[in-house]
Motif scaffolding. Structure first.
Motif: not given
Length: 672
Positions: A32-50
């Motif tokens: 279900l989430w294998g591909e989503a877990a590899e998606v990178t987002d350089t605009s949200d690096i080391n983000a706090a819980p949200s």
């Protein structure tokens, strides 16, 4: 039923829910989430819980919750793989004494003991460094580090099973050690192994997470819970959940495996192995059922020179000891002809059963069997076969022509194999029958020994048979291949008198139908006297008297034989009189005194008895006695008018002090 009983307990239900949840996530999350877990987002690096990322993101902006869920599969697979490696190596090392023999298996046992004493986590770190970094190297390192604990556990389990009578029966049938291991031993230790492997899987998971946390396990771009903890540790003060979430997952999964193992252990009443893993401290012929027969003590055929089944001369069974060799059996002579029934009687520890095991070639190292002659059907059993074909022929001879009926039928059958299948093995292994024919033959044999509904009973397990039925089934197994010699070791022990008679009558039928010779071992003089043609009386590993059974009561001449007879009560025994006993205790095989071994308990002993060991010599045709002062007076040892006098003279006197004689008048010089 047992699974439902386990699930009804709080521990069982909790373990089932947790383990089911972990396995479900391991299967579903990568899909279900294998591909989503590899998606990178350089605009949200080391983000706090949200709300979008419940436990934050990593250094490449990937969602940590999804990565923790997806990492479940690799973590669980590697932990189970390490458990499997430890289990396989542990079984191989644990079975070494059985497969290699005690002498060759001893170094393996010593090596396992040393490895168990070494801290497992250090051994895993050492192996991980030697084998190199990476998930597979770490999996082998953890598996090998956990193997010694499994090996020790397997050694203990196998040692307990290897001494059972059904293992001895399999050896007697000629089955090889590997077949015995796979067919008889492993199925009987499967439950405790599975339980402890389940508990070990939780420890393996923790150990694997630890190696990955140290950088010796899973390497990028792959990831497991240990690697996620390592990556999240650098931001523990900014986002604690980055490291705590995979840590909590490790705890939940480890708890699920451990609770499952504990629940299984309680449900199956199995002990859990302490300190699991890393220092967490011929072709048979069918015959119809035969009718009842006459008493078996009547000789059916005159013995001839060509019908000798067993010829034993000077049999000795030697056990090495710290102070030298000990011989529990010393110098036994025994000859049995076709259709002859010979009994061996004596107190416990006299060497009766060990004599039978020595004849049947069931004595293992370090004990050894020595004899001037040990021939069975004309074959010298002391001669070592020189070729594999000769060894196979020897196994076939012992497996088809020699049957052993053991004392305890419950330990004589494999508890995890159906009765019909166990009987059919004899015909399949030695007779070359097909599976169907062998099963039909087994059903026929069960019916021949008067077991009701044999077809239905053949599908049942040993625990579903009564004691008498198990004993009869044991005899049926023995005659599957129509043996020439049946050795029955205490076949009527713990059976009521009605079932005893059925078993003894059955042995008589085997004798009459198959022409088999019978060697009956018992401590019950009355039973042996009723069944056998000849009786051998053993004391301290030797035959002290040999006599025809119909002459036993009147003509027995050895004081020990007389005392045994006097100690057997009958219907005429007075209820107000104490039972006759033999004073003193049997001789310790490691401390056999000089002279006659029975002298210290004998009321007729003289100084000569304490100094010289009497030889077994003929005193009457067909009767041999090993005694310097054989009883020559006619004494009625059955409960007659002077039974009290008999007991006083033979069964109830105090032991003779060393160096003093107490022979009655007229016996001291007898037979010198």
């Amino acid at each position: 039923m047992r699974a439902m009983r386990i699930l009804r307990t709080p521990v069982g239900l909790t373990a089932a829910v947790l383990l089911g949840l972990v396995l479900l996530v391991a299967i579903v999350a990568p899909i279900l989430w294998g591909e989503a877990a590899e998606v990178t987002d350089t605009s949200d690096i080391n983000a706090a819980p949200s709300p979008e990322h419940p436990i934050g993101t990593d250094a490449l902006g990937r969602d940590l919750l999804l990565r923790t869920l997806v990492a479940t599969r690799l973590t669980v697979v590697l932990a189970l793989g390490a458990t499997g490696i430890a289990l396989v190596i542990g079984i191989v090392l644990g079975a070494a004494p059985l497969l290699l023999g005690r002498r060759l298996g001893r170094p393996v046992v010593a090596g396992v003991n040393i490895a168990v004493a070494f801290p497992g986590i250090l051994l895993a770190l050492f192996l991980a460094t030697v084998l190199g970094v990476g998930e597979f190297a770490a999996m082998f390192a953890i598996g090998i580090a956990g193997a010694p604990s499994f090996a020790r556990f397997c050694q203990t389990l196998i040692a307990g099973i290897a001494e059972r009578d059904f293992i001895a029966a399999a050896r007697l049938a000629g089955q090889g050690r590997f077949r015995i291991l796979v067919r008889h031993v492993l199925p009987n230790i499967a439950e405790p192994l599975i339980v402890n492997a389940t508990i070990a899987a939780g420890s393996m998971l923790l150990a694997f997470a630890g190696l990955s946390f140290l950088g010796l396990g899973v390497q990028a771009p792959a990831y497991d819970w240990g690697r996620l903890m390592m990556e999240g540790l650098s931001r523990i003060y900014l986002n604690p959940l980055a490291a705590l979430a995979p840590g909590i997952a490790v705890v939940i999964a480890g708890l699920a495996f451990n609770l499952t193992g504990e629940a299984l252990a309680k449900g199956y009443s199995i002990s859990v192995m302490p300190g699991m893993l890393l220092g967490v401290r011929g072709r048979g012929r069918r015959t119809a059922a035969a009718p009842d027969v006459a008493p078996v003590h009547e000789t059916n055929a005159a013995p001839g020179a060509d019908d000798l089944v067993l010829d034993v001369r000077g049999l000795r069974t030697v056990v090495p000891g710290a102070a030298g060799d000990v011989a529990p059996v010393r110098g036994v002579d025994l000859r049995i002809r076709a259709r002859e029934a010979v009994g061996i009687v004596g107190e416990s520890g006299s060497g009766k059963s060990l004599t039978a095991l020595s004849v049947a070639q069931l004595v293992e190292e370090p004990m050894r069997v020595e004899a001037d002659r040990l021939d069975f059907l004309g074959v010298d059993l002391q001669e070592v076969p020189r070729t594999p074909a000769a060894a196979a022929e020897r196994r076939r001879l012992l497996g088809t022509s020699l049957a052993m009926v053991f004392q305890d039928p419950m330990t004589s059958f494999n508890p995890v194999i159906r009765m019909g299948e166990q009987l059919a093995e004899v015909s399949r292994f030695h007779g070359g029958m097909s599976r169907g024919d062998a099963r039909a033959h087994a059903v026929q044999r069960l019916g021949a020994v008067s077991i009701p509904h044999p077809a239905r009973r053949a599908k049942q397990y040993p625990h579903e048979f009564s004691g008498g039925m198990r004993q009869r089934a044991m005899i049926a197994m023995g005659v599957m291949a129509e043996p020439r010699l049946v050795i029955a070791d205490e076949p009527t022990t713990a059976l009521d008198v009605t079932v005893q008679k059925q078993v003894l009558d059955l042995l008589g039928r085997v004798r009459d139908e198959n022409g088999a010779a019978i060697l009956l071992i018992s401590h019950d003089v009355a039973v042996v006297r009723e069944v056998c043609d000849r009786i051998l009386v053993m004391y301290a590993g030797r035959v002290v008297e040999e006599i025809a059974s119909d002459r036993l009561a009147e003509d027995a001449r050895h004081p020990y034989t007389r005392a045994l007879i006097a100690a057997v009560p009958d219907m005429r025994t007075g209820r107000g009189r104490p039972l006759s006993t033999i004073p003193g205790r049997p001789v310790d095989p490691s401390q056999v005194p000089a002279g006659c071994a029975f002298a210290a308990r004998c009321p007729f002993a003289t100084a000569r008895c304490l100094e010289e060991d009497p030889v077994l010599r003929e005193v009457e045709p067909g009767q041999r006695v090993a005694c310097w002062n054989p009883v020559t007076a006619s004494v009625d040892v059955e409960r007659t008018e002077d039974a009290d006098a008999v007991e006083a003279s033979l069964g109830g006197l105090e032991p003779v002090p060393a160096g003093r004689g107490a022979a009655p008048s007229g016996l001291e010089e007898a037979d010198r």
